[in-house]
Design an enzyme around this catalytic site. Structure first.
Site, mmCIF file in Angstrom:
data_model
loop_
_atom_site.group_PDB
_atom_site.id
_atom_site.type_symbol
_atom_site.label_atom_id
_atom_site.label_comp_id
_atom_site.label_asym_id
_atom_site.label_seq_id
_atom_site.Cartn_x
_atom_site.Cartn_y
_atom_site.Cartn_z
ATOM 1 N N VAL A 106 0.545 4.803 5.029
ATOM 2 C CA VAL A 106 -0.042 3.716 5.813
ATOM 3 C C VAL A 106 1.039 2.711 6.204
ATOM 4 C CG1 VAL A 106 -1.774 1.878 5.838
ATOM 5 C CG2 VAL A 106 -2.271 4.039 4.691
ATOM 6 N N GLY A 107 2.038 2.531 5.346
ATOM 7 C CA GLY A 107 3.146 1.635 5.663
ATOM 8 C C GLY A 107 3.850 2.030 6.946
ATOM 9 N N GLY A 158 0.816 -1.205 0.000
ATOM 10 C CA GLY A 158 0.000 0.000 0.000
ATOM 11 C C GLY A 158 0.850 1.255 0.000
ATOM 12 N N SER A 159 0.286 2.329 0.508
ATOM 13 C CA SER A 159 0.958 3.625 0.459
ATOM 14 C C SER A 159 2.046 3.726 1.523
ATOM 15 C CB SER A 159 -0.059 4.744 0.676
ATOM 16 O OG SER A 159 -0.523 4.747 2.013
ATOM 17 N N CYS A 192 1.504 0.634 -8.545
ATOM 18 C CA CYS A 192 2.553 1.188 -7.679
ATOM 19 C C CYS A 192 3.888 1.318 -8.394
ATOM 20 C CB CYS A 192 2.702 0.342 -6.417
ATOM 21 S SG CYS A 192 3.179 -1.366 -6.715
ATOM 22 N N GLU A 232 5.594 -3.391 0.894
ATOM 23 C CA GLU A 232 5.694 -3.045 -0.520
ATOM 24 C C GLU A 232 4.920 -1.744 -0.701
ATOM 25 O OE1 GLU A 232 4.664 -6.271 -3.143
ATOM 26 O OE2 GLU A 232 6.609 -7.216 -2.795
#
Length: 476
Positions: free
Chosen positions: A202-203, A198-199, A254, A220
């Site tokens: 948020v990571g 994800g982003s 991504c 990732e």
């Protein structure tokens, strides 16, 4: 709206499931290659039998073209399955290591053992592949897994839930549905490994939550992946490959090229070639890109509004639309759009775009490019287009990225023999093939001593022992 009671019930249910998997993980860890292969074969058989159901689900979620789904979701997943099926037996064998002279009398090896209970939090842009790919690695490594698919793709999540429910008992593999609150509840638990896609924003939250339990993580993420084109590049081929890499899935990838840095002497030719490539891919019949059955839609209105705001901000600050620019909020449609005259103060150059907007920047010298890239976050991938090996080597030595592709885009992501992933802000850890198996495994070093000379240096530290230690320092 979820109530406090609902949330408490969800937390209790999640905890119950986690405890069941933690208990079952001891049994699953003892499975050998044949049992793990059997699990992977069940996924493969289901996927091939229900491929129409998968394409229908993705079309329902964001009008993803069926052929594109088969390429980016089904083929990519099946490719990962095939490699695991062929190699898991070898991956599970002890990996012998050389014996240093100082370790004379021992033999050593590395064995890969499962980490235990794992959590996979998947994104919405490739909702099937990016859920099932890490699951393949987790199962090959001998773990149990809880999957949290995206709530933004309900049809695909239904497909995943039905597939997993029909193939596995929930104490081995289970699907938990819900929004960010559910993800937060999951992250409170002491998973042995967490795999998040994800982003970057948020990571960071996932990493902070994992730190509280010292859970290992694979992140990732994304970032602004540059595409560098020099004057030696094959312009026609470069344009086709950039256009495909950028506008497949309507730019919601991504590893899509986020912006293009092109040598000024070939910029106009590249723009014309990209326009030609877009026409061929998405408007060959002249009916317009919006009528094309080969072009996906933005996932939801919120993301459409975000992308429209990026476009409006860029234009208000002086950017020019060279290609595209048309939008339709009712259809969540944004045309493939090429922007020039962009500057760093524009929002489109400050955050990952994750949509069909592509800024293009002309440069004159390599020093300009170096200054532009220096100080920016390390990207998930860098794309280099050049016909000279020396140019590619120059940039490989002077830049850092999770991966690099020379004279193409996206293809590395499905390359099962390469480690794929980010670096620092664009990610932690790698996936694909053996590297994904490794992420879900503990590499356990084993030393077996048959005989040796180490006893000679045990206390008391006599002059003889001191001489031996000095000998070891000098010669071993």
């Amino acid at each position: 709206m979820e109530t406090v009671t609902d949330n408490l019930e969800n937390k209790a249910r999640i905890r119950q499931l986690f405890d069941a998997q933690r208990q079952q993980a001891r049994t699953v860890a003892l499975t050998k290659a044949p049992e793990r292969i059997a699990k992977l074969k069940k996924i493969q058989a289901y996927l091939l039998k229900n491929r129409t159901g998968l394409t229908t689900a993705l079309y329902a979620d964001f009008r993803k073209p069926p052929a594109e789904t088969e390429l980016t979701e089904l083929f990519a997943t099946n490719n990962e399955l095939n490699v695991a099926l062929q190699q898991v037996k070898n991956w599970l064998k002890p990996h012998s290591v050389p014996t240093p002279l100082g370790m004379l009398g021992t033999s050593s090896y590395v064995r890969y053992e499962p980490k235990g209970v794992t959590l996979i939090i998947a994104p919405w842009n490739y909702p099937f592949y990016l859920t099932i790919k890490p699951l393949i690695s987790a199962l090959a490594a001998g773990n149990t897994a809880i999957l949290k698919p995206s709530e933004l793709t309900p049809a695909t999540t239904d497909f995943i839930r039905e597939m997993i429910g029909s193939l596995f008992p929930e104490e081995e593999v289970a699907v938990i549905e819900g929004d960010a609150t559910v993800a937060q509840n999951l992250l409170e638990l002491p998973f042995d490994h967490i795999f998040f896609t994800g982003s970057t924003a948020v990571g960071k939250q996932v990493l902070a939550a994992a730190a509280r339990n010292l859970s290992s993580v694979t992140l990732e993420l994304g970032g602004k992946s540059p595409c560098l084109v020099d004057e030696t590049a094959d312009i026609e081929a470069t344009a086709r490959r950039i256009a495909w890499g950028k506008w497949v899935n309507s730019g919601q990838t991504c590893v899509a090229p986020d912006y293009v840095l092109v040598q000024r002497t070939v910029k106009d030719r590249l723009v014309a070639a990209i326009q030609k490539a877009v026409q061929r891919m998405y408007n060959a019949d002249g009916m317009g890109v919006q009528a094309s059955e080969s072009y996906a839609r933005i996932i939801n209105s919120r993301h459409f509004d975000r992308l429209k705001a990026l476009l409006d901000d860029a234009q208000a600050k002086g950017s020019t639309v060279l290609i595209g620019g048309q939008t339709d909020p009712n259809d969540r449609f944004i045309e493939p759009t090429l922007l020039e005259n962009v500057s760093i103060n524009m929002e489109v150059m400050q955050e990952e775009i994750f949509g069909p907007l592509l800024p293009i920047i002309a440069y004159d010298t390599r020093d300009e490019v170096q200054r532009y890239l220096t100080g920016r976050d390390k990207p998930l991938v860098m794309y280099l287009f050049s016909q000279t090996t020396a140019a590619a080597q120059y940039w490989l030595e002077r830049t850092t990225a999770g991966n690099t592709v020379i004279n193409d885009t996206l293809v590395h992501f499905a390359h099962t023999e390469l480690p794929v992933g980010g670096v620092n802000q664009s990610g932690i850890g790698k996936s694909n093939g053996f590297y994904g198996f490794q992420e879900f495994s503990n590499a356990r070093g084993v030393v077996n001593r048959q005989f040796g000379v180490l006893d000679l240096i045990y206390p008391p530290y006599s002059d003889r022992v001191k001489k031996l230690v000095n000998f070891f320092i000098k010669y071993l």
